[in-house]
Scaffold this motif. Structure first.
Motif, PDB file in Angstrom:
ATOM      1  N   PRO A  57      57.777  35.477  -9.864  1.00 48.55           N
ATOM      2  CA  PRO A  57      58.829  34.591  -9.336  1.00 48.55           C
ATOM      3  C   PRO A  57      58.715  33.161  -9.852  1.00 48.55           C
ATOM      4  CG  PRO A  57      57.205  35.085  -7.638  1.00 48.55           C
ATOM      5  CD  PRO A  57      56.900  35.987  -8.795  1.00 48.55           C
ATOM      6  N   PHE A  58      57.582  32.815 -10.451  1.00 46.75           N
ATOM      7  CA  PHE A  58      57.403  31.470 -11.005  1.00 46.75           C
ATOM      8  C   PHE A  58      57.795  31.394 -12.478  1.00 46.75           C
ATOM      9  CE2 PHE A  58      54.233  32.063  -7.644  1.00 46.75           C
ATOM     10  CZ  PHE A  58      54.512  30.998  -6.811  1.00 46.75           C
ATOM     11  N   HIS A  59      58.190  32.513 -13.074  1.00 44.39           N
ATOM     12  CA  HIS A  59      58.503  32.553 -14.503  1.00 44.39           C
ATOM     13  C   HIS A  59      59.722  31.691 -14.818  1.00 44.39           C
ATOM     14  CE1 HIS A  59      60.577  34.323 -18.065  1.00 44.39           C
ATOM     15  NE2 HIS A  59      59.364  34.200 -18.562  1.00 44.39           N
ATOM     16  N   GLU A  77      58.296  21.975 -10.603  1.00 49.01           N
ATOM     17  CA  GLU A  77      58.847  22.837  -9.549  1.00 49.01           C
ATOM     18  C   GLU A  77      57.806  23.842  -9.070  1.00 49.01           C
ATOM     19  OE1 GLU A  77      62.580  25.963  -8.896  1.00 49.01           O
ATOM     20  OE2 GLU A  77      62.450  24.726 -10.715  1.00 49.01           O
ATOM     21  N   VAL A  78      57.006  24.373  -9.997  1.00 50.00           N
ATOM     22  CA  VAL A  78      55.948  25.309  -9.613  1.00 50.00           C
ATOM     23  C   VAL A  78      54.924  24.614  -8.713  1.00 50.00           C
ATOM     24  CG1 VAL A  78      54.024  26.700 -10.481  1.00 50.00           C
ATOM     25  CG2 VAL A  78      56.226  26.749 -11.658  1.00 50.00           C
ATOM     26  N   ALA A  79      54.531  23.382  -9.082  1.00 44.81           N
ATOM     27  CA  ALA A  79      53.573  22.637  -8.262  1.00 44.81           C
ATOM     28  C   ALA A  79      54.137  22.358  -6.880  1.00 44.81           C
ATOM     29  CB  ALA A  79      53.203  21.334  -8.966  1.00 44.81           C
ATOM     30  N   SER A  80      55.414  22.036  -6.809  1.00 43.73           N
ATOM     31  CA  SER A  80      56.040  21.778  -5.510  1.00 43.73           C
ATOM     32  C   SER A  80      56.072  23.037  -4.646  1.00 43.73           C
ATOM     33  CB  SER A  80      57.457  21.245  -5.729  1.00 43.73           C
ATOM     34  OG  SER A  80      58.107  21.038  -4.494  1.00 43.73           O
ATOM     35  N   SER A  84      53.912  22.778  -1.228  1.00 46.47           N
ATOM     36  CA  SER A  84      54.667  22.522   0.004  1.00 46.47           C
ATOM     37  C   SER A  84      55.939  23.359   0.131  1.00 46.47           C
ATOM     38  CB  SER A  84      55.036  21.031   0.085  1.00 46.47           C
ATOM     39  OG  SER A  84      55.822  20.650  -1.032  1.00 46.47           O
ATOM     40  N   GLY A  85      56.178  24.283  -0.770  1.00 45.58           N
ATOM     41  CA  GLY A  85      57.411  25.052  -0.722  1.00 45.58           C
ATOM     42  C   GLY A  85      57.377  26.158   0.312  1.00 45.58           C
ATOM     43  N   ARG A 135      51.620  36.146   2.191  1.00 38.68           N
ATOM     44  CA  ARG A 135      50.579  35.259   1.685  1.00 38.68           C
ATOM     45  C   ARG A 135      51.179  33.950   1.218  1.00 38.68           C
ATOM     46  NH1 ARG A 135      48.761  38.233  -3.907  1.00 38.68           N
ATOM     47  NH2 ARG A 135      50.566  39.600  -4.091  1.00 38.68           N
ATOM     48  N   SER A 136      50.295  32.981   0.998  1.00 43.79           N
ATOM     49  CA  SER A 136      50.751  31.658   0.592  1.00 43.79           C
ATOM     50  C   SER A 136      51.205  31.671  -0.861  1.00 43.79           C
ATOM     51  CB  SER A 136      49.621  30.637   0.772  1.00 43.79           C
ATOM     52  OG  SER A 136      48.551  30.923  -0.106  1.00 43.79           O
ATOM     53  N   ASN A 137      51.972  30.661  -1.219  1.00 44.75           N
ATOM     54  CA  ASN A 137      52.433  30.551  -2.599  1.00 44.75           C
ATOM     55  C   ASN A 137      51.275  30.302  -3.574  1.00 44.75           C
ATOM     56  OD1 ASN A 137      55.023  30.943  -1.755  1.00 44.75           O
ATOM     57  ND2 ASN A 137      55.618  28.782  -1.858  1.00 44.75           N
ATOM     58  N   LEU A 138      50.239  29.603  -3.105  1.00 43.29           N
ATOM     59  CA  LEU A 138      49.073  29.371  -3.957  1.00 43.29           C
ATOM     60  C   LEU A 138      48.379  30.689  -4.281  1.00 43.29           C
ATOM     61  CD1 LEU A 138      47.075  27.480  -5.351  1.00 43.29           C
ATOM     62  CD2 LEU A 138      45.874  27.244  -3.154  1.00 43.29           C
TER      63      LEU A 138
END
Length: 502
Positions: free
Chosen positions: A257-259, A265-268, A272-273, A280-283
């Protein structure tokens, strides 16, 4: 110190010319040495036909391979059907994903009536079944079964949306325009016009520019725009390969989903997204996507690299432990027994005379592919080499220290412990560290023949002849590991030898 006057020196030189004047070979030894080296180089150049090899080498392919290490390609293809319908497609493994729509590709579409043949089943009545008696009396007569079926052909007309014109841009000065019966290529102010004829083939209108080639009239045309890309023109379509600098999808593959998202935007999203996966978390999701990247296989590559490091360490450690006691048996000044000396030294000769790669092939056959074969190959080769080096170091020790310990009535074991080991232990450790560093590189080579580690992974990537960016990635990791281990080994050896680290 007596100083001889110049006149006296000249008088001696006149009376004893052979004493003062150096021989011819001494006066011209530098010239003779240089001439010998030059003759040897000329001989090697002739014997190995180096000039012919360099002249016949395909440097263009070599340049393409090097470019593949630091770049990736996107390959749009325009297929042209016999009825003139065109279709734009990308390979299934395209770095842009299955639904690619790059901004450097423009298409025009229109509705077209197409006629397609469709197979139709036609049932044929089966012949009457003969009686049992007639069947018995007539060998080979029909005995019944399923009704035979023959196929007929019919046509179906459908209206479909097809591509009528495609424009593909390569770099800043390359444009390819494709129509059903015509292709126009522009590059660097030059133009290539091609007409596509299903019967006559690929026909060039005018002269071929220098960046295009055709083996024979009517055959396929290839064109190249240098690093930017290249392509082929044939009667059934046009295939283009546009090259981009960098490694595509290095962190996230096309299924993530990060592709395709910018790094900001990926860092955000990670920090905090809103959660993409509620479980599970985005991290955690991003880290999982990096490790299990289908194109780069980071987790598998790192695991194989660690396997190579462990393989080199364990093989060197076992070799050092085996060579240590055997070297005392091989040293003539330590063990004064001719038979023990000869058996130990011949064992060392046997182990080190067989190359590590050959041992790896042998143990791969014996144990099967895996790290055990690599560890065994390193152990056998290094036991022979370290044993020889250790025994030679023991034979060159200063006997005064050993005699001093022996003179106070010490036991034989204490004589070796206090009279021999302090002299050779730093040398033993230094040589073992050097072999550990060297085996980190060697483990990569023997891994390619099935001994496990990153060498096998590297060989698999090279065999595809297309994943050269993956090869560059693994080579870079190996270089980093070798640099680290080289620095660590040098520092440890310097401390053992009592010298400042460099």
């Amino acid at each position: 110190m007596t100083v001889i006057a110049p006149a006296r020196m000249q008088d001696i030189a006149d009376r004893h010319a052979g004493l003062i004047k150096s021989p011819f070979r001494h006066r011209f030894r530098v010239v003779l040495l240089a001439a010998g080296v030059l003759l040897y180089v000329v001989y090697c150049w002739w014997f190995f036909a180096i000039g012919q090899v360099l002249g016949s080498a395909n440097w263009g392919i070599a340049g393409t391979y090097l470019a593949d290490w630091v770049s990736y390609e996107v390959r749009p293809s325009v297929r042209i059907a016999p009825d003139g319908a065109m279709e734009l497609s990308y390979p299934r493994s395209s770095p842009l994903g299955p639904d690619a729509s790059p901004d450097w590709v423009d298409v025009e579409r229109a509705m077209m009536m197409r006629v397609k043949p469709v197979a139709q089943a036609v049932a044929v009545p089966a012949p009457a079944q003969p009686s049992a008696a007639s069947s018995f009396m007539a060998p080979g007569a029909a005995t019944g079964g399923a009704e035979p079926v023959v196929s007929g052909q019919t046509e179906v007309r459908t209206e479909e949306e097809v591509v009528t014109h495609a424009r593909i841009r390569i770099g800043s000065a390359g444009v390819i325009d494709v129509w059903p019966e015509r292709v126009m290529v522009e590059h660097g102010g030059e133009r290539l016009a091609v007409r596509l004829d299903q019967e006559k083939g690929v026909l060039v209108e005018g002269a071929l520019p220098g960046w295009a080639a055709q083996k024979a009239p009517g055959e396929k045309i290839t064109f190249s725009f240098g690093f930017s890309g290249r392509g082929d023109i044939d009667t059934d379509g046009v295939t283009v390969r546009r090259r981009f600098f960098g490694w595509a999808n290095f962190l996230f593959d096309i299924n993530s989903p990060f592709h395709g998202r910018p790094m900001g935007e990926v860092a955000s999203l990670v920090l905090s997204g809103e959660r993409i996966d509620p479980a599970r978390s985005n991290l955690s999701l991003a880290w999982d996507n990096i490790l299990y990247n289908a194109e780069w296989q980071h987790l598998d590559v790192w695991t194989k690299l660690l396997q190579t490091i462990v393989m080199a360490f364990v093989g060197t450690l076992f070799a050092m432990l085996a060579a240590f006691p055997l070297s005392f048996l091989a040293a003539r000044n330590i063990t004064r027994n001719w038979l023990s000396n000869q058996l130990s030294k011949r064992l060392f000769d046997f182990l080190r005379s067989v190359d590590m790669l050959i041992w790896a092939l042998f143990f791969t056959r014996a144990f099967g592919p895996g790290p055990l074969a690599g560890i065994s190959a390193i152990f056998f080769t290094d036991t022979g080499t370290l044993g020889k080096l250790y025994s030679e170091a023991l034979e060159n020790i200063d006997d005064k220290q050993r005699e001093g310990v022996k003179s106070v009535g010490a036991a034989p074991a204490a004589v070796q412990r206090y009279g021999v080991l302090p002299q050779v232990l730093p040398v033993f450790a230094s040589q073992a560290l050097y072999f550990w560093e060297s085996n980190t590189r060697s483990a990569t080579i023997i891994g390619a023949v099935g001994a496990g580690g990153i060498g096998l992974k590297l060989w698999e990537a090279m065999r595809t002849n297309s994943d050269w960016e993956n090869v560059a990635y693994m080579v870079l990791l190996i270089l980093v590991v070798v640099f680290i281990f080289d620095g660590l080994s040098n520092r440890l050896r310097s401390r053992l030898m009592g010298r400042p680290a460099r």
